[in-house]
Design a protein around this motif. Sequence first.
Motif, PDB file in Angstrom:
ATOM      1  N   TYR A 103      69.223  23.385  20.525  1.00  7.62           N
ATOM      2  CA  TYR A 103      68.444  24.218  21.700  1.00  7.62           C
ATOM      3  C   TYR A 103      67.895  23.206  23.321  1.00  7.62           C
ATOM      4  O   TYR A 103      67.749  21.957  22.736  1.00  7.62           O
ATOM      5  CB  TYR A 103      66.667  24.789  20.836  1.00  7.62           C
ATOM      6  CG  TYR A 103      66.913  25.648  19.873  1.00  7.62           C
ATOM      7  CD1 TYR A 103      67.041  27.051  20.262  1.00  7.62           C
ATOM      8  CD2 TYR A 103      67.664  25.895  18.820  1.00  7.62           C
ATOM      9  CE1 TYR A 103      67.250  28.182  19.848  1.00  7.62           C
ATOM     10  CE2 TYR A 103      67.791  26.521  17.969  1.00  7.62           C
ATOM     11  CZ  TYR A 103      67.541  28.077  18.033  1.00  7.62           C
ATOM     12  OH  TYR A 103      67.973  28.838  17.112  1.00  7.62           O
ATOM     13  N   LYS A 104      66.857  23.829  23.957  1.00 10.32           N
ATOM     14  CA  LYS A 104      66.780  23.967  24.832  1.00 10.32           C
ATOM     15  C   LYS A 104      65.315  23.993  25.102  1.00 10.32           C
ATOM     16  O   LYS A 104      64.567  25.442  24.508  1.00 10.32           O
ATOM     17  CB  LYS A 104      66.842  23.744  26.489  1.00 10.32           C
ATOM     18  CG  LYS A 104      68.809  23.019  26.327  1.00 10.32           C
ATOM     19  CD  LYS A 104      68.895  23.142  28.289  1.00 10.32           C
ATOM     20  CE  LYS A 104      69.797  22.980  28.111  1.00 10.32           C
ATOM     21  NZ  LYS A 104      70.965  23.049  29.197  1.00 10.32           N
ATOM     22  N   THR A 124      63.102  27.940  25.750  1.00  8.42           N
ATOM     23  CA  THR A 124      62.997  28.135  26.945  1.00  8.42           C
ATOM     24  C   THR A 124      64.485  29.394  26.726  1.00  8.42           C
ATOM     25  O   THR A 124      64.095  29.801  27.784  1.00  8.42           O
ATOM     26  CB  THR A 124      64.134  27.133  27.739  1.00  8.42           C
ATOM     27  OG1 THR A 124      65.493  26.329  27.617  1.00  8.42           O
ATOM     28  CG2 THR A 124      63.180  26.054  28.326  1.00  8.42           C
TER      29      THR A 124
END
Length: 230
Positions: A103-104, A124
């Motif tokens: 994940y970001k 995000t």
Amino acid sequence: MDALRTAVVMDYQNVHLTAHDVFDRHGDKHDALIDPVKFGQTAVRRRNERQRPGFPAADLSGVFVYRGLPHTDYDWEQNRRCMEQAAQWRSDGADVTLRDLKYKFQRAANGHPIRDINGHKIPTGPGQEKGVDVLVALTCLRQALMPNIELVILASRDTDLVPTLDTMYDMRLEDPSIAKIETVSWYNKNAAAEGNYAGGNLRASGGRKIWNTNLDRRCFEATRDRRDYS
């Protein structure tokens, strides 16, 4: 002529989402969920039906499945479904490996991650699969070197796996004891009339010729996982 002992290696999300695009692009993606053991059995059966005279049939020895796993902090419900599906597929006889999605995260002006009221970082967007293609490639190579495997069938359209096809093709030219590599793919001859994508197969480079088995809508219906995981 003895049948070839065969390992089917699945890039699961690629197989699942391509099936959705090829056969039911405007429908619910869950309705294109694929049962790995049924997929392996159907792929081998269809491959044997399409083989030219004089070429050996295949006999399914194992199905190896690789899939991304959502994190419980960011998608608890989908994590639960994936775990339940994997448990079911393992009980059916598939070898299933789940790899955590990456994940970001949202960040404040100082660069630190923003956290919610529970102290969890805030993504995000949805998680992305990272490393699944590497695991698929390594398993293809590892199975090809097994003394009890004579054919590896790769199920994916990820072009990052083209070097795997090339390498395995070249390895077999140098050493015929190494398992043969083939591919399998979805194909819908009625795609244009249905508003779907036609599909297509992964191809080796440099003029290398690798057998591909097309799976049609009948094959898709035979491989769907219709269990309720809700």
